[in-house]
Design a protein around this motif. Sequence first.
Motif, short mmCIF file in Angstrom:
data_model
loop_
_atom_site.label_atom_id
_atom_site.label_comp_id
_atom_site.label_asym_id
_atom_site.label_seq_id
_atom_site.Cartn_x
_atom_site.Cartn_y
_atom_site.Cartn_z
N LEU A 110 0.85 -1.20 0.00
CA LEU A 110 0.00 0.00 0.00
C LEU A 110 0.88 1.24 0.00
O LEU A 110 0.69 2.16 -0.81
CB LEU A 110 -0.92 -0.02 1.22
CG LEU A 110 -2.05 1.03 1.29
CD1 LEU A 110 -3.13 0.54 2.24
CD2 LEU A 110 -1.56 2.40 1.74
N GLY A 111 1.88 1.26 0.91
CA GLY A 111 2.78 2.40 0.96
C GLY A 111 3.70 2.49 -0.24
O GLY A 111 3.97 3.57 -0.75
N ILE A 112 4.15 1.35 -0.72
CA ILE A 112 5.05 1.32 -1.88
C ILE A 112 4.37 1.88 -3.11
O ILE A 112 4.96 2.65 -3.88
CB ILE A 112 5.53 -0.12 -2.13
CG1 ILE A 112 6.48 -0.57 -1.01
CG2 ILE A 112 6.20 -0.25 -3.49
CD1 ILE A 112 6.79 -2.05 -1.01
N ASN A 113 3.11 1.52 -3.32
CA ASN A 113 2.45 1.88 -4.58
C ASN A 113 2.00 3.32 -4.64
O ASN A 113 1.63 3.79 -5.72
CB ASN A 113 1.29 0.92 -4.84
CG ASN A 113 1.74 -0.29 -5.61
OD1 ASN A 113 1.80 -0.29 -6.82
ND2 ASN A 113 2.11 -1.34 -4.89
N VAL A 114 2.02 4.02 -3.52
CA VAL A 114 1.81 5.46 -3.60
C VAL A 114 2.91 6.09 -4.46
O VAL A 114 2.66 6.90 -5.34
CB VAL A 114 1.77 6.09 -2.20
CG1 VAL A 114 1.75 7.62 -2.31
CG2 VAL A 114 0.56 5.61 -1.42
N PHE A 115 4.14 5.65 -4.22
CA PHE A 115 5.25 6.17 -5.03
C PHE A 115 5.20 5.66 -6.46
O PHE A 115 5.56 6.37 -7.39
CB PHE A 115 6.60 5.81 -4.40
CG PHE A 115 7.77 6.31 -5.20
CD1 PHE A 115 7.98 7.67 -5.37
CD2 PHE A 115 8.65 5.43 -5.79
CE1 PHE A 115 9.06 8.14 -6.11
CE2 PHE A 115 9.73 5.89 -6.54
CZ PHE A 115 9.93 7.25 -6.69
N VAL A 116 4.76 4.42 -6.65
CA VAL A 116 4.63 3.88 -8.01
C VAL A 116 3.72 4.77 -8.85
O VAL A 116 4.03 5.09 -10.01
CB VAL A 116 4.09 2.43 -7.97
CG1 VAL A 116 3.73 1.95 -9.37
CG2 VAL A 116 5.12 1.49 -7.34
N VAL A 117 2.61 5.19 -8.28
CA VAL A 117 1.70 6.07 -9.01
C VAL A 117 2.33 7.43 -9.25
O VAL A 117 2.23 8.00 -10.34
CB VAL A 117 0.37 6.23 -8.24
CG1 VAL A 117 -0.49 7.33 -8.86
CG2 VAL A 117 -0.39 4.93 -8.24
N VAL A 118 3.01 7.96 -8.22
CA VAL A 118 3.64 9.27 -8.37
C VAL A 118 4.62 9.27 -9.53
O VAL A 118 4.60 10.17 -10.39
CB VAL A 118 4.35 9.67 -7.06
CG1 VAL A 118 5.27 10.87 -7.29
CG2 VAL A 118 3.32 10.02 -5.99
N LYS A 119 5.48 8.25 -9.60
CA LYS A 119 6.51 8.27 -10.64
C LYS A 119 5.97 7.89 -12.01
O LYS A 119 6.47 8.35 -13.03
CB LYS A 119 7.67 7.35 -10.26
CG LYS A 119 7.38 5.87 -10.30
CD LYS A 119 8.67 5.08 -10.03
CE LYS A 119 8.43 3.58 -10.13
NZ LYS A 119 9.68 2.80 -9.99
N GLN A 120 4.92 7.05 -12.06
CA GLN A 120 4.42 6.59 -13.34
C GLN A 120 3.29 7.45 -13.90
O GLN A 120 3.15 7.57 -15.12
CB GLN A 120 3.94 5.14 -13.24
CG GLN A 120 5.05 4.14 -13.01
CD GLN A 120 4.56 2.71 -12.95
OE1 GLN A 120 5.02 1.92 -12.14
NE2 GLN A 120 3.61 2.37 -13.79
N LEU A 121 2.46 8.03 -13.05
CA LEU A 121 1.30 8.75 -13.52
C LEU A 121 1.38 10.26 -13.33
O LEU A 121 0.87 11.01 -14.16
CB LEU A 121 0.02 8.25 -12.82
CG LEU A 121 -0.65 7.01 -13.40
CD1 LEU A 121 0.13 5.76 -13.02
CD2 LEU A 121 -2.08 6.90 -12.90
N LEU A 122 2.00 10.71 -12.25
CA LEU A 122 1.84 12.10 -11.87
C LEU A 122 3.03 13.01 -12.21
O LEU A 122 2.83 14.17 -12.57
CB LEU A 122 1.56 12.20 -10.36
CG LEU A 122 0.32 11.44 -9.85
CD1 LEU A 122 0.13 11.69 -8.37
CD2 LEU A 122 -0.93 11.84 -10.62
#
Length: 450
Positions: A16-28
């Motif tokens: 859950l915590g890891i994928n916050v960054f995954v979205v930040v780097k891939q989508l935002l």
Amino acid sequence: MALSVGQKAGWGLADLGINVFVVVKQLLVFAYMTTYLGVPPAVAGVLTFSVLAFDVITDPLIGYLSDKTHSRFGRRYPWMFVGAVVQAVGIVGIFMVPDGMSWQANAAWVMAFFALATLGFTAVTIPYGAMAGEMTQDPQERSVMMAWRMGFASLGLLTAGAIVPALAGDTKAGYGMAVLYVAPVMILAIWLSILATRRAPRIATPTGLGLGQMLRLVLSNRRFTLLVVIYGVLTLGVALIAAGLQLSALYLIVKTGGALAGLAAALGVFAGLFAMFIVGSVLSQAVWVMMAGRFGKLQALVIGIIAYTGVLWAIYTQLPSTSFTVMAGLFVLAGFCNGAYQQLPWAMYPDLMDVTRDESGEAVEGAFAALWLFGQKVANALAPLVLGLVLSAYGFLESSEGVVTQTETALDALRWAVTLLPAAIMWLGILMLVLIYRPRARGVHDARAA
């Protein structure tokens, strides 16, 4: 010893915590720089790709140090504990760009904190991935662990992909405030995962191998290195979709029309579509566990990716769209298919760790996790670079004030770059799985369960 439900779920919670960054780097990050900081698309793509150079050094180093660490808390937990804080601080910094700077200074600020967040991400994810090979050697139990992982990962994706944009309100300052709310969630999820799995089986004895010996041992597992390459190809397709999703929501989808238009009005088009994508992903997890048990992990993965390409074609035919409801339905299907990409390869690669451990007697799961994640990082770094170069070639305009008028040529390039191009890349991955990998890995992912 069989893992308890709490241990399997607790391990998954960290994602859950890891994928916050995954979205930040891939989508935002890419869309944030090109829409609110005035950074040209090609430059934004090159800069996000440049962080990969940082990973070339940190990934194998942290994998090596994780395998060599000796502490009362084990080999993995100290890295995850500290990495969670570093990752959160980096993410907050990315979106706290001071006003009044040039676009060059804006880009430099983002890249500095992007690199810091990436370092924290690496310190968490490599030890975390290594734990998948240490906690259990039962393939079916691993499939269940990955289902828990992807369930919590979906909540992380929803937090960053839907809640952050909704809180941000499509403003530069709004993004800075929104990440302040989610940063503590990231840290707590990883720390609670450590607490929940503290009594799970683990290999506490550090390996005696040097860095070069570790890498040679991992690379000698040809099936593993091949799977890393193939999963990297699939990741490139998925990452292209992610990199262009926010721009697509801004320029290709009008939120009027359909029964779910109210959801788009409440959350915004991007957050609403991303929420539908997560719904599909969550609903799919039990199905892909069942499919893996019935057909084998490899065959289930091929089925899921083929279906994914079909959904991408359907999305291409509907863009540009004036019906949020139609797009929402297609995004539920896309999320369902994406569940196969998310879950099954992560359940496959620990099976290949077992082969090396059985043959060599060495436990170097950190080195395996470093190479596994590095393949995905290469793909995730390439995606915004490819998208930025494509959009620049077709005249897509950067902005510091939000949405601006784009030419039909630029919008059409965005349309096929987030649908047909990823689908073509995924078909390359499918062919590699069927024609190259399957003959070499026959029985590895299924016979051990029997």
